[in-house]
Design an enzyme around this catalytic site. Sequence first.
Site, PDB file in Angstrom:
ATOM      1  N   CYS A  32       0.993  -1.323   0.015  1.00  0.00           N
ATOM      2  CA  CYS A  32      -0.043  -0.048   0.420  1.00  0.00           C
ATOM      3  C   CYS A  32       1.352   1.031  -0.042  1.00  0.00           C
ATOM      4  O   CYS A  32       1.980   1.116  -0.428  1.00  0.00           O
ATOM      5  CB  CYS A  32      -0.526   0.217   1.552  1.00  0.00           C
ATOM      6  SG  CYS A  32       0.284  -0.007   2.901  1.00  0.00           S
ATOM      7  N   ALA A  33      -0.126   2.756   0.303  1.00  0.00           N
ATOM      8  CA  ALA A  33       1.388   3.682  -0.025  1.00  0.00           C
ATOM      9  C   ALA A  33       2.356   3.728   1.701  1.00  0.00           C
ATOM     10  O   ALA A  33       3.304   4.226   1.192  1.00  0.00           O
ATOM     11  CB  ALA A  33       0.369   5.041   0.721  1.00  0.00           C
TER      12      ALA A  33
END
Length: 115
Positions: A32-33
């Site tokens: 994810c980020a």
Amino acid sequence: MDTKKRERYEAIVQQVIELAGGKKNILGIAHCATRLRLVLEDNDSADLKNMENVDLVKGVFVAGDQVQIIFGAGLVNDMSGIGRDTSYGYHESWRSKDKSRTKDEFSSESVEGII
């Protein structure tokens, strides 16, 4: 990416793979980020305590069936890219504990876990 930075990141990726129990223990990977997310065949064979001491790792925890390694925004993209671009080959290790789950289902579940 300059050579020195790439070499540093390659060493980090190699350490993470080793501490995760090796390539054969990695069933899937996503990110994810801020986090690299690993699904392992056997979480007990991973050395999560020492994984927290790997250069640039900000934290490690287990959520559901995922080992999540916090690198931070932007950096996780580089780490994931290094893994795909090198001979470490974890991008080809999509297998499943549950043989009915596909790579796409794993990816979808990983995204849902972010939201």
